[in-house]
Motif scaffolding. Structure first.
Motif, PDB file in Angstrom:
ATOM      1  N   ALA A  86     -16.393-100.281  32.264  1.00 41.79           N
ATOM      2  CA  ALA A  86     -15.948 -98.871  32.863  1.00 41.79           C
ATOM      3  C   ALA A  86     -15.871 -99.219  34.285  1.00 41.79           C
ATOM      4  O   ALA A  86     -15.058 -98.332  34.803  1.00 41.79           O
ATOM      5  N   GLN A  87     -16.648-100.004  34.984  1.00 42.67           N
ATOM      6  CA  GLN A  87     -16.321 -99.954  36.547  1.00 42.67           C
ATOM      7  C   GLN A  87     -15.112-100.547  36.825  1.00 42.67           C
ATOM      8  O   GLN A  87     -14.465 -99.994  38.086  1.00 42.67           O
ATOM      9  N   ALA A  88     -14.260-101.134  36.092  1.00 44.36           N
ATOM     10  CA  ALA A  88     -13.101-101.841  36.340  1.00 44.36           C
ATOM     11  C   ALA A  88     -12.005-101.413  35.339  1.00 44.36           C
ATOM     12  O   ALA A  88     -10.698-101.329  35.802  1.00 44.36           O
ATOM     13  N   LEU A 108      -8.581 -93.144  36.552  1.00 46.07           N
ATOM     14  CA  LEU A 108      -7.249 -92.792  36.602  1.00 46.07           C
ATOM     15  C   LEU A 108      -7.071 -91.187  36.365  1.00 46.07           C
ATOM     16  O   LEU A 108      -7.756 -90.621  35.649  1.00 46.07           O
ATOM     17  N   ALA A 109      -6.126 -90.881  36.913  1.00 43.71           N
ATOM     18  CA  ALA A 109      -5.701 -89.332  36.766  1.00 43.71           C
ATOM     19  C   ALA A 109      -4.896 -89.360  35.449  1.00 43.71           C
ATOM     20  O   ALA A 109      -4.508 -90.037  34.878  1.00 43.71           O
ATOM     21  N   PRO A 110      -5.108 -88.088  34.927  1.00 37.10           N
ATOM     22  CA  PRO A 110      -4.269 -87.998  33.461  1.00 37.10           C
ATOM     23  C   PRO A 110      -2.977 -88.325  33.489  1.00 37.10           C
ATOM     24  O   PRO A 110      -2.539 -89.081  32.366  1.00 37.10           O
ATOM     25  N   GLU A 111      -2.178 -88.036  34.445  1.00 38.35           N
ATOM     26  CA  GLU A 111      -0.699 -88.677  34.381  1.00 38.35           C
ATOM     27  C   GLU A 111      -0.713 -90.269  34.530  1.00 38.35           C
ATOM     28  O   GLU A 111       0.368 -90.805  34.281  1.00 38.35           O
ATOM     29  N   GLU A 112      -1.553 -90.868  34.819  1.00 36.00           N
ATOM     30  CA  GLU A 112      -1.543 -92.184  35.098  1.00 36.00           C
ATOM     31  C   GLU A 112      -2.054 -92.999  34.063  1.00 36.00           C
ATOM     32  O   GLU A 112      -1.773 -94.343  33.918  1.00 36.00           O
ATOM     33  N   ARG A 113      -2.517 -92.390  32.851  1.00 34.80           N
ATOM     34  CA  ARG A 113      -2.983 -93.243  31.681  1.00 34.80           C
ATOM     35  C   ARG A 113      -1.878 -93.567  30.597  1.00 34.80           C
ATOM     36  O   ARG A 113      -1.172 -92.906  30.241  1.00 34.80           O
ATOM     37  N   ASP A 114      -1.865 -94.808  30.719  1.00 37.15           N
ATOM     38  CA  ASP A 114      -0.727 -95.632  29.869  1.00 37.15           C
ATOM     39  C   ASP A 114      -1.052 -96.695  29.306  1.00 37.15           C
ATOM     40  O   ASP A 114      -1.235 -97.780  30.117  1.00 37.15           O
ATOM     41  N   PRO A 115      -1.780 -96.804  28.156  1.00 39.82           N
ATOM     42  CA  PRO A 115      -2.257 -98.382  27.742  1.00 39.82           C
ATOM     43  C   PRO A 115      -1.215 -99.146  27.582  1.00 39.82           C
ATOM     44  O   PRO A 115      -1.738-100.698  27.210  1.00 39.82           O
ATOM     45  N   LYS A 116      -0.052 -99.115  27.567  1.00 38.28           N
ATOM     46  CA  LYS A 116       0.977 -99.920  27.555  1.00 38.28           C
ATOM     47  C   LYS A 116       1.041-100.941  28.866  1.00 38.28           C
ATOM     48  O   LYS A 116       1.370-102.024  28.970  1.00 38.28           O
ATOM     49  N   THR A 117       0.413-100.363  29.852  1.00 36.74           N
ATOM     50  CA  THR A 117       0.633-101.148  31.462  1.00 36.74           C
ATOM     51  C   THR A 117      -0.823-101.402  31.913  1.00 36.74           C
ATOM     52  O   THR A 117      -0.942-102.161  32.950  1.00 36.74           O
ATOM     53  N   THR A 118      -1.887-100.607  31.456  1.00 36.04           N
ATOM     54  CA  THR A 118      -3.265-100.768  32.206  1.00 36.04           C
ATOM     55  C   THR A 118      -3.727-102.080  31.900  1.00 36.04           C
ATOM     56  O   THR A 118      -3.374-102.889  30.597  1.00 36.04           O
ATOM     57  N   THR A 119      -4.558-102.758  32.668  1.00 40.28           N
ATOM     58  CA  THR A 119      -4.964-103.956  32.474  1.00 40.28           C
ATOM     59  C   THR A 119      -6.518-104.095  32.605  1.00 40.28           C
ATOM     60  O   THR A 119      -7.450-103.263  33.184  1.00 40.28           O
ATOM     61  N   SER A 120      -6.962-105.036  32.005  1.00 41.82           N
ATOM     62  CA  SER A 120      -8.504-105.336  32.115  1.00 41.82           C
ATOM     63  C   SER A 120      -8.978-106.530  32.955  1.00 41.82           C
ATOM     64  O   SER A 120     -10.035-107.252  33.020  1.00 41.82           O
ATOM     65  N   TYR A 121      -7.907-106.843  34.074  1.00 36.88           N
ATOM     66  CA  TYR A 121      -8.132-108.048  34.868  1.00 36.88           C
ATOM     67  C   TYR A 121      -9.239-107.866  35.767  1.00 36.88           C
ATOM     68  O   TYR A 121     -10.060-108.658  36.005  1.00 36.88           O
ATOM     69  N   GLY A 122      -9.503-106.508  36.172  1.00 37.86           N
ATOM     70  CA  GLY A 122     -10.770-106.227  37.047  1.00 37.86           C
ATOM     71  C   GLY A 122     -12.062-106.618  36.360  1.00 37.86           C
ATOM     72  O   GLY A 122     -13.032-106.954  36.970  1.00 37.86           O
TER      73      GLY A 122
END
Length: 381
Positions: free
Chosen positions: A93-95, A101-115
């Motif tokens: 969860a730290q990465a 994310l702000a509510p309007e930034e949440r989009d699992p189509k583009t978010t990444t687990s790279y961190g």
């Protein structure tokens, strides 16, 4: 009285150690002669490393990483043990946390687990022989593709190009380029989610909507994860067969499946934490148990921290009090689970119709301290 205080976090307001400290302070005000033991808890989600650091002798090492959108973020790893028994603890969860994310930034189509891959790589570089990764509260649905890329195994499309980050891009995944740089480290996923990677109970269907996915997104992401799982089985020698259906594979947007594909295994997060902090011994010496979380509802009674604490108290014949931001769990259900009584910050601050929600969110420590101070004389008698 011997009081054991072992809460989960209050998501969005207080960490588990902060909750425990507020309750303990209020209790001491009203019943200073009582003996108080605090054992903050986590199940693998946000607060995993902080909770373990309160009980495990080790080093906390800061690590610069990135959030689910690739922006700089602060993380840390906890390294404990010596010689060949060094274990590093990492919190996804730290990465990858939804709270980043702000509510309007949440989009699992583009978010990444790279961190998360950056954090795991840092843990490997400490010389640890085992890396325990707490899974929970994630904003991603990429099956660990970003994490694998950070570790050296990059997902490619049919033309041999590196895929963009995010779960949607996995529709076009054709192969992996490179070998994960893990130096024979054993990976353990700490999670209490047993969902498979795909299908009706998979990562996309069950958790995707919480991360901002529409119904169309869920169908797209579920198919993308199925395609990615086939590539992992083919290109990673350590990957077990039938990856899409393995229990725990759907944890944290498919991070569980990526860890399994790397030869890792899943363990119960809450059992791991309770073992490391010595919770069983604390139970055996307590007269009263106090636990809590942000929202005490029907889901709380099905495998979350509060349910585990209440059940353990019930089995020992101990009363268990739940303090929560909001309480909506039924009394009969709660009593059957081992909860003696429950109290809400929203009600303490006047109820929903009188601004209780806003005050509970802005002044949670004050409210917990006041409720504990009110309860202490009753129980101490």
């Amino acid at each position: 009285m011997r009081i054991l205080i072992c809460p989960d976090k209050f998501a969005g307001t207080l960490s588990a150690p902060e909750v425990a400290a507020a309750v303990a302070a209020g209790w001491r005000e009203a019943a200073p002669a009582d003996q108080i033991v605090t054992r903050p808890l986590a199940d693998g989600g946000p607060g995993f490393v902080e909770v373990l650091a309160t009980a495990v002798a080790g080093r906390r090492i800061p690590v610069r990483t990135v959030d689910p959108l690739g922006r700089p973020a602060d993380g840390e790893i906890l390294v404990a043990g010596d010689g060949t028994a060094v274990t590093a603890y990492v919190e996804s969860a730290q990465a990858c946390g939804l709270h980043l994310l702000a509510p309007e930034e949440r989009d699992p189509k583009t978010t990444t687990s790279y961190g998360l891959g950056v954090l795991v790589a840092a843990a490997v570089e400490t010389g640890a022989r085992r890396v325990v990764i707490g899974l929970g509260g994630s904003a991603v649905n990429d099956g660990g593709a970003g994490m694998l890329a950070a570790l050296g195994a990059v997902p490619l499309d049919a033309a041999g190009r590196a895929l963009p980050y995010g779960g949607a891009a996995l529709v076009g995944v054709a192969s992996l380029d490179g070998v994960p740089r893990l130096r024979d480290v054993t990976l353990v996923a700490a999670t209490d989610v047993d969902n498979p990677l795909t299908g009706l109970h998979g990562a996309s269907n069950v958790y995707g909507p919480q991360k901002g996915a529409t119904r169309e997104d869920v169908l797209l992401l579920d198919g993308a994860l199925e395609t990615f799982a086939a590539v992992l089985e083919r290109d990673l020698p350590s990957c077990p067969p039938g990856l899409v259906g393995l229990p725990g594979g759907g944890a944290a947007g498919g991070l569980g499946a990526a860890i399994l594909a790397l030869g890792g295994r899943c363990e119960s997060g809450i059992e791991l934490v309770t073992r490391l902090i010595g919770l069983d011994a604390a139970f055996d010496e307590a007269d009263l148990v106090i636990t809590g979380e942000g929202s005490f509802d029907h889901q709380s009674l099905r495998g979350k921290v509060v349910a585990g604490v209440a059940g353990a108290a019930r089995d020992r014949g101990l009363p268990c009090v739940v303090l929560a931001g909001r309480v909506s769990a039924g009394r009969r259900e709660s009593a059957a689970a081992g909860v003696t009584e429950s109290f809400s910050l929203v009600d303490h601050f006047g109820g929903e119709e009188h601004g209780g929600v806003e005050r509970a969110m802005s002044r949670p420590a004050e409210g917990l301290r006041a409720i504990a101070a009110r309860l202490a004389p009753q129980w101490s008698r």
